[in-house]
Design an enzyme around this catalytic site. Structure first.
Site, PDB file in Angstrom:
ATOM      1  N   TYR A  63       0.820  -1.222   0.000  1.00 27.47           N
ATOM      2  CA  TYR A  63       0.000   0.000   0.000  1.00 27.47           C
ATOM      3  C   TYR A  63       0.852   1.269   0.000  1.00 27.47           C
ATOM      4  O   TYR A  63       0.351   2.349  -0.297  1.00 27.47           O
ATOM      5  CB  TYR A  63      -0.916   0.084   1.231  1.00 27.47           C
ATOM      6  N   SER A 277     -12.015   5.509   5.276  1.00 29.97           N
ATOM      7  CA  SER A 277     -12.690   6.738   4.856  1.00 29.97           C
ATOM      8  C   SER A 277     -11.680   7.864   4.884  1.00 29.97           C
ATOM      9  O   SER A 277     -10.736   7.844   5.676  1.00 29.97           O
ATOM     10  CB  SER A 277     -13.862   7.069   5.791  1.00 29.97           C
ATOM     11  N   ARG A 282     -17.215  10.636   8.702  1.00 30.30           N
ATOM     12  CA  ARG A 282     -17.452   9.199   8.500  1.00 30.30           C
ATOM     13  C   ARG A 282     -16.403   8.355   9.234  1.00 30.30           C
ATOM     14  O   ARG A 282     -16.692   7.254   9.684  1.00 30.30           O
ATOM     15  CB  ARG A 282     -17.487   8.871   7.002  1.00 30.30           C
ATOM     16  N   ASN A 286     -17.758   5.531  11.751  1.00 33.60           N
ATOM     17  CA  ASN A 286     -17.479   4.109  11.532  1.00 33.60           C
ATOM     18  C   ASN A 286     -16.946   3.404  12.784  1.00 33.60           C
ATOM     19  O   ASN A 286     -16.802   2.184  12.801  1.00 33.60           O
ATOM     20  CB  ASN A 286     -16.495   3.926  10.367  1.00 33.60           C
TER      21      ASN A 286
HETATM   22  N1  LIG Z   1      -6.284  -8.038   1.957  1.00 32.05           N
HETATM   23  C1  LIG Z   1      -6.670  -7.509   0.817  1.00 32.05           C
HETATM   24  O1  LIG Z   1      -6.427  -8.083  -0.268  1.00 32.05           O
HETATM   25  C2  LIG Z   1      -7.408  -6.197   0.833  1.00 32.05           C
HETATM   26  C3  LIG Z   1      -8.015  -5.724  -0.348  1.00 32.05           C
HETATM   27  C4  LIG Z   1      -8.725  -4.521  -0.294  1.00 32.05           C
HETATM   28  C5  LIG Z   1      -8.835  -3.819   0.923  1.00 32.05           C
HETATM   29  N2  LIG Z   1      -8.206  -4.294   2.051  1.00 32.05           N
HETATM   30  C6  LIG Z   1      -8.283  -3.548   3.348  1.00 32.05           C
HETATM   31  O2  LIG Z   1      -9.626  -3.169   3.610  1.00 32.05           O
HETATM   32  C7  LIG Z   1      -9.679  -1.750   3.821  1.00 32.05           C
HETATM   33  C8  LIG Z   1     -11.037  -1.183   3.429  1.00 32.05           C
HETATM   34  O3  LIG Z   1     -11.358  -1.450   2.092  1.00 32.05           O
HETATM   35  P1  LIG Z   1     -11.372  -0.326   0.969  1.00 32.05           P
HETATM   36  O4  LIG Z   1     -10.343   0.679   1.318  1.00 32.05           O
HETATM   37  O5  LIG Z   1     -11.296  -1.006  -0.324  1.00 32.05           O
HETATM   38  O6  LIG Z   1     -12.787   0.351   1.022  1.00 32.05           O
HETATM   39  P2  LIG Z   1     -14.111   0.339   1.934  1.00 32.05           P
HETATM   40  O7  LIG Z   1     -13.780   0.629   3.344  1.00 32.05           O
HETATM   41  O8  LIG Z   1     -14.953  -0.850   1.614  1.00 32.05           O
HETATM   42  O9  LIG Z   1     -14.870   1.592   1.277  1.00 32.05           O
HETATM   43  C9  LIG Z   1     -14.337   2.885   1.249  1.00 32.05           C
HETATM   44  C10 LIG Z   1     -15.376   3.764   0.592  1.00 32.05           C
HETATM   45  O10 LIG Z   1     -16.522   3.862   1.432  1.00 32.05           O
HETATM   46  C11 LIG Z   1     -16.810   5.235   1.707  1.00 32.05           C
HETATM   47  N3  LIG Z   1     -17.272   5.316   3.108  1.00 32.05           N
HETATM   48  C12 LIG Z   1     -16.531   5.050   4.215  1.00 32.05           C
HETATM   49  N4  LIG Z   1     -17.294   5.158   5.322  1.00 32.05           N
HETATM   50  C13 LIG Z   1     -18.543   5.500   4.917  1.00 32.05           C
HETATM   51  C14 LIG Z   1     -19.767   5.752   5.595  1.00 32.05           C
HETATM   52  N5  LIG Z   1     -19.872   5.665   6.912  1.00 32.05           N
HETATM   53  N6  LIG Z   1     -20.855   6.089   4.856  1.00 32.05           N
HETATM   54  C15 LIG Z   1     -20.770   6.190   3.501  1.00 32.05           C
HETATM   55  N7  LIG Z   1     -19.629   5.957   2.805  1.00 32.05           N
HETATM   56  C16 LIG Z   1     -18.533   5.605   3.502  1.00 32.05           C
HETATM   57  C17 LIG Z   1     -15.520   5.968   1.480  1.00 32.05           C
HETATM   58  O11 LIG Z   1     -15.763   7.280   1.078  1.00 32.05           O
HETATM   59  P3  LIG Z   1     -15.210   8.537   1.931  1.00 32.05           P
HETATM   60  O12 LIG Z   1     -13.705   8.386   1.959  1.00 32.05           O
HETATM   61  O13 LIG Z   1     -15.668   9.715   1.142  1.00 32.05           O
HETATM   62  O14 LIG Z   1     -15.818   8.436   3.287  1.00 32.05           O
HETATM   63  C18 LIG Z   1     -14.885   5.161   0.346  1.00 32.05           C
HETATM   64  O15 LIG Z   1     -15.430   5.559  -0.900  1.00 32.05           O
HETATM   65  C19 LIG Z   1      -8.501  -1.243   2.973  1.00 32.05           C
HETATM   66  O16 LIG Z   1      -8.171   0.091   3.251  1.00 32.05           O
HETATM   67  C20 LIG Z   1      -7.462  -2.261   3.328  1.00 32.05           C
HETATM   68  O17 LIG Z   1      -6.907  -1.978   4.602  1.00 32.05           O
HETATM   69  C21 LIG Z   1      -7.521  -5.480   2.019  1.00 32.05           C
END
Ligand SMILES: NC(=O)c1ccc[n+]([C@@H]2O[C@H](COP(=O)([O-])OP(=O)(O)OC[C@H]3O[C@@H](n4cnc5c(N)ncnc54)[C@H](OP(=O)(O)O)[C@@H]3O)[C@@H](O)[C@H]2O)c1
Length: 321
Positions: A63, A277, A282, A286
């Site tokens: 990352y 986020s 948010r 969360n």
């Molecule tokens: N092991 C793996 O292969 C792998 C793969 C992918 C991800 N991950 C881990 O999982 C974490 C989370 O996944 P992700 O980063 O893909 O995304 P996510 O947390 O599923 O989604 C992030 C999105 O949701 C929005 N959001 C966040 N809180 C919200 C709320 N309360 N209400 C409405 N919208 C909200 C954010 O927008 P805003 O920023 O505008 O709030 C952003 O667009 C990663 O950061 C990483 O640490 C691991």
């Protein structure tokens, strides 16, 4: 800085806070813009997350945010605002080479087949992770994927997984990985480890959200004492999950945001969640999940939004041999 997030006990008796802050910033779900990691977007949100009370941070070698986590937590340690024992830091190693349109540095990922000595590479990357974090140990070390995305040789993939896992077992015994686990492992990948008589992973971090429900894998993990962490708990913001009418209806009923309802659905089903986020409101929201409960009927209505075919923000791990 408050810290009252409940914890789950791992199979080695260590505890893990049930909400962790996702530290992957950038774009990997398509769209018009450049795809890849953008660590420069991580500085402010990780700072805000620490201030909001998060103590669990989920980063990875690929990352590019280990330095951010290390610097921001290091400053809080220097100011005496937190103790190392209050923190739970996860990092991940062994991400396979990403497709060329996803601009992730080849120095941060591996083409598994081109690495001569997987154990040496893992050990070297782990030293670099700890250096960037400025930490002598991590609370959880995860194998990022079970193999490469374009592998055609199941024998190679299985041997490679076992070689990497053996190295992880050494870190666990040495004490600089306080817990070890995997990501994106199917039941078959997990069985490869148990069939070889190896340590059962303490955690399996998988994509899990209402449009990608892995109920069978969850039951498989639970039966073996493996804690499931839901990554992309909001589907990385894709597929209009955050506008789902059924989940919105539940949010109105309980007087919370749709994001909080999705996270609570995960928690009540026993999963650790890793929301990301960039927005201060948010980020705080969360973590504010412990003053309401969803009823069995509300949980069942969210279960029922699962589409016939799972919608995934990343590669289907079942395609990784
Ligand atoms: N092991 C793996 O292969 C792998 C793969 C992918 C991800 N991950 C881990 O999982 C974490 C989370 O996944 P992700 O980063 O893909 O995304 P996510 O947390 O599923 O989604 C992030 C999105 O949701 C929005 N959001 C966040 N809180 C919200 C709320 N309360 N209400 C409405 N919208 C909200 C954010 O927008 P805003 O920023 O505008 O709030 C952003 O667009 C990663 O950061 C990483 O640490 C691991």
């Amino acid at each position: 800085m408050t810290n009252n997030t409940p914890t789950i006990t791992l199979s080695n008796a260590n505890t893990i806070p049930v909400v962790g802050f996702g530290c992957a910033f950038g774009n990997w779900t398509g769209g018009e813009g450049m795809q890849g990691f953008l660590p420069e977007e991580a500085w402010r949100p990780i700072t805000l997350a620490l201030e909001a009370g998060y103590r669990h941070f989920d980063t990875a070698f690929c990352y590019g945010t280990e330095r951010h986590v290390g610097d921001i937590l290091g400053r809080a340690l220097a100011q005496g605002n937190v103790a190392r024992s209050d923190l739970f830091v996860t990092t991940k190693l062994a991400h396979p080479a990403a497709p060329p349109h996803v601009a992730i540095s080849h120095r941060l990922t591996w083409d598994w087949r081109k690495v001569d000595d997987l154990a040496a590479r893992v050990a070297d990357d782990f030293e670099r992770s700890k250096e960037k974090l400025g930490m002598g140990y991590v609370d959880l070390l995860l194998m990022h994927w079970p193999g490469t995305f374009a592998n055609e040789d199941p024998g190679f993939a299985k041997d490679a997984r076992l070689a990497i896992w053996e190295t992880f077992e050494r870190f666990l015994a040495r004490g600089d990985a306080r817990a070890i686990g995997v990501c994106n492992f199917t039941a078959s990948h997990l069985s490869d480890l148990s069939d070889a008589g190896r340590t059962t992973p303490m955690v399996n971090q998988i994509e899990y959200h209402p449009y990608c429900q892995e109920r069978e894998l969850m039951a498989f993990c639970r039966a073996r004492g493996i804690v499931v962490e839901a990554y992309a708990p909001f589907a990385s913001g894709a597929f209009d999950l955050l506008k789902d009418p059924v989940i919105n209806e539940v949010a109105t009923e309980v007087g919370c945001s749709i994001g909080q309802v999705i996270l609570k659905w995960h928690l009540q089903q026993g999963r650790v969640v890793l929301p990301k986020s960039g927005n201060a409101k948010r980020i705080a929201q969360n973590l504010d999940l412990f003053s309401f409960e969803l009823s069995n009927d509300q949980l069942a209505r969210i279960d029922a939004v699962q589409p016939q075919e799972a919608k995934r923000s990343t590669v289907d791990p079942a395609t990784v041999l």
